[in-house]
Design a protein around this motif. Structure first.
Motif, PDB file in Angstrom:
ATOM      1  N   GLY A  31     -23.586  -3.772   8.274  1.00  0.00           N
ATOM      2  CA  GLY A  31     -23.871  -4.145  10.349  1.00  0.00           C
ATOM      3  C   GLY A  31     -23.872  -2.252  10.125  1.00  0.00           C
ATOM      4  N   LEU A  32     -22.823  -1.670   9.920  1.00  0.00           N
ATOM      5  CA  LEU A  32     -22.382   0.024  10.133  1.00  0.00           C
ATOM      6  C   LEU A  32     -22.861   1.018   9.928  1.00  0.00           C
ATOM      7  N   THR A  33     -24.959   0.473   8.779  1.00  0.00           N
ATOM      8  CA  THR A  33     -26.303   1.217   7.980  1.00  0.00           C
ATOM      9  C   THR A  33     -26.701   1.124   8.743  1.00  0.00           C
ATOM     10  N   ARG A  34     -26.701   0.064   9.968  1.00  0.00           N
ATOM     11  CA  ARG A  34     -28.228  -0.768  10.698  1.00  0.00           C
ATOM     12  C   ARG A  34     -28.279   0.851  11.663  1.00  0.00           C
ATOM     13  N   PRO A  35     -29.925   1.297  11.797  1.00  0.00           N
ATOM     14  CA  PRO A  35     -29.925   2.052  12.690  1.00  0.00           C
ATOM     15  C   PRO A  35     -29.427   1.746  14.317  1.00  0.00           C
ATOM     16  N   PHE A  36     -29.253   0.439  14.111  1.00  0.00           N
ATOM     17  CA  PHE A  36     -28.902   0.539  15.960  1.00  0.00           C
ATOM     18  C   PHE A  36     -27.629  -0.795  14.854  1.00  0.00           C
ATOM     19  N   LYS A  37     -26.258   0.253  15.356  1.00  0.00           N
ATOM     20  CA  LYS A  37     -24.663  -0.559  14.508  1.00  0.00           C
ATOM     21  C   LYS A  37     -24.767  -1.768  15.616  1.00  0.00           C
ATOM     22  N   GLU A  38     -24.565  -2.742  14.665  1.00  0.00           N
ATOM     23  CA  GLU A  38     -23.495  -4.139  15.594  1.00  0.00           C
ATOM     24  C   GLU A  38     -22.693  -5.113  13.907  1.00  0.00           C
ATOM     25  N   VAL A 258     -25.496 -11.017  28.029  1.00  0.00           N
ATOM     26  CA  VAL A 258     -23.862 -10.252  28.549  1.00  0.00           C
ATOM     27  C   VAL A 258     -23.686  -9.856  26.609  1.00  0.00           C
ATOM     28  N   GLU A 259     -23.676  -8.105  26.400  1.00  0.00           N
ATOM     29  CA  GLU A 259     -23.287  -7.038  25.161  1.00  0.00           C
ATOM     30  C   GLU A 259     -22.106  -7.063  25.944  1.00  0.00           C
ATOM     31  N   MET A 260     -21.542  -6.887  24.646  1.00  0.00           N
ATOM     32  CA  MET A 260     -19.978  -6.357  24.830  1.00  0.00           C
ATOM     33  C   MET A 260     -20.561  -4.871  23.597  1.00  0.00           C
ATOM     34  N   ARG A 261     -20.207  -3.335  23.963  1.00  0.00           N
ATOM     35  CA  ARG A 261     -20.532  -2.261  23.357  1.00  0.00           C
ATOM     36  C   ARG A 261     -18.695  -1.612  23.449  1.00  0.00           C
ATOM     37  N   LEU A 262     -19.127  -0.810  22.170  1.00  0.00           N
ATOM     38  CA  LEU A 262     -17.747   0.551  21.981  1.00  0.00           C
ATOM     39  C   LEU A 262     -19.022   1.650  21.920  1.00  0.00           C
ATOM     40  N   GLU A 290     -20.410  -7.359  20.490  1.00  0.00           N
ATOM     41  CA  GLU A 290     -20.967  -8.812  20.825  1.00  0.00           C
ATOM     42  C   GLU A 290     -21.801  -9.587  21.975  1.00  0.00           C
ATOM     43  N   ILE A 291     -22.856 -10.910  21.856  1.00  0.00           N
ATOM     44  CA  ILE A 291     -23.359 -11.133  22.774  1.00  0.00           C
ATOM     45  C   ILE A 291     -23.209 -12.836  23.686  1.00  0.00           C
ATOM     46  N   SER A 292     -23.276 -12.973  24.479  1.00  0.00           N
ATOM     47  CA  SER A 292     -22.778 -13.875  25.302  1.00  0.00           C
ATOM     48  C   SER A 292     -23.898 -14.533  25.896  1.00  0.00           C
ATOM     49  N   ALA A 293     -24.803 -15.497  25.657  1.00  0.00           N
ATOM     50  CA  ALA A 293     -26.522 -16.143  26.115  1.00  0.00           C
ATOM     51  C   ALA A 293     -25.713 -16.653  27.863  1.00  0.00           C
ATOM     52  N   LYS A 294     -26.491 -17.014  28.320  1.00  0.00           N
ATOM     53  CA  LYS A 294     -25.944 -17.660  29.285  1.00  0.00           C
ATOM     54  C   LYS A 294     -27.002 -18.771  29.361  1.00  0.00           C
ATOM     55  N   PHE A 295     -26.774 -20.517  30.086  1.00  0.00           N
ATOM     56  CA  PHE A 295     -28.301 -20.451  29.737  1.00  0.00           C
ATOM     57  C   PHE A 295     -28.732 -21.292  30.943  1.00  0.00           C
ATOM     58  N   THR A 296     -29.522 -22.468  31.059  1.00  0.00           N
ATOM     59  CA  THR A 296     -29.866 -22.982  32.211  1.00  0.00           C
ATOM     60  C   THR A 296     -30.252 -24.291  31.607  1.00  0.00           C
TER      61      THR A 296
END
Length: 330
Positions: A31-38, A258-262, A290-296
């Protein structure tokens, strides 16, 4: 497999190998060697992270846990009556608070037979087994220590009693759509004709309500988010300065999650000695945790169809904040 406990009433077995227990190292390296870290959110939950999350669940802004619990309190008997279930398989079981509501309903219905908690934490599974075996006469417990993304096949086969396989707490929302549907398909493989999946899902609602739940005024969620850096420091001999990262939480209206980031406050260079890896952060660069999807209801039904499942019953609260659904194999 290692059998950790084996008595007349309790069996606990671990399916975590030494290599699998190093999943943190693999996830950090990837995750920390990707262009977008996650990083995946499962690494929040060491002892301190679990304690912080318990505090989050008590915050006035954080509605999901208490709303799901209220639905269970109101509907557990209906759920058990409609399924005639006598077995509960709980994925990512955590503490047994919600499980008790379903086990109580099975007791009242005279169907209670077995509880199967699956969790990565040995202490969580052991503690639940020790508590519940003394509370429910005749209960059998088969605990599985493992990751439900990798070890679903280690869930014991049903023994003829209809069962509920539960994934609660909105956990399914932590996975992107393709992974989510694949996981639902794997869970569906555990279901016989009389079995049901019980799934907890957070619902789409006012973005202000959602964002407040992930960015509380007391800053508990911010500390929870930064805790993943403490985990990496301790487990992988890294030198992150957690206070150099801001907590960011926002509702992505396009994806409805929702996305949580640092976010790094300034340029920093982090050595992760356990991996022999140095990671550079530019000022303002973000690490998604984190992502936290919300649903219908329509979105969930589409996910079920793609996974070979069908919606059977739908339960929600008066404010339409959260939903529990029962699904069967299509």
């Amino acid at each position: 497999m290692r059998a950790l406990v084996e008595t007349d009433d309790i069996r606990i077995e671990s399916w975590l190998s030494e290599a699998e227990e190093r999943s943190l190292a693999n996830d950090v390296l990837d995750g920390l060697t990707r262009p977008f870290k996650e990083l995946p959110p499962k690494h929040f939950y060491d002892a301190r992270g679990s304690e912080l999350f318990e505090r989050i669940c008590e915050l006035p802004e954080y509605y999901p846990t208490r709303t799901e619990k209220r639905i269970l309190e109101d509907r557990a008997r209906d759920i058990v009556a409609s399924t005639r279930a006598g077995e509960l398989v709980e994925l990512g079981s955590g503490s047994a608070g919600k499980a008790r509501l379903l086990l109580d309903a099975m007791t009242d219905a005279g169907t209670l037979h077995r509880y199967v908690p699956l969790d990565v934490s040995e202490s969580v599974v052991r503690d639940a087994a020790e508590q519940l075996i003394n509370e429910y006469d005749g209960l059998q417990i088969h605990g599985v220590i493992g990751d439900f993304q990798r070890h679903l096949e280690q869930v014991p086969e049903a023994d003829g009693t209809p069962r509920i396989v539960a994934l609660l707490g909105g956990t399914i929302g932590n996975f992107p759509p393709g992974t989510r549907r694949g996981l639902l398909r794997q869970i569906g493989a555990l279901l016989g004709p009389r079995d049901r999946l019980l799934l907890g899902t957070d619902l789409v609602k006012d973005p202000d309500v959602i964002e407040a739940a992930y960015d509380d005024r007391q800053g508990v969620t911010a500390e929870f988010n930064r805790n993943v850096l403490h985990v990496i420091n301790r487990e992988l001999d890294a030198d992150f300065m957690p206070e150099a990262f801001d907590h960011v939480a926002f509702f992505d209206r396009r994806h409805e999650w929702v996305e949580m980031r640092l976010r790094a406050r300034r340029p920093c260079s982090v050595l992760i000695a356990g991996l022999g890896l140095r990671v550079e952060f530019a000022a303002g660069e973000e690490l998604r945790t984190e992502i936290s999807a919300k649903f219908t209801r329509a979105r969930l039904e589409a996910d079920y169809r793609a996974a070979g499942l069908a919606l059977d019953r739908w339960y929600t609260d008066d404010q339409q904040l959260f939903a529990l659904s029962l699904a069967r194999r299509a």
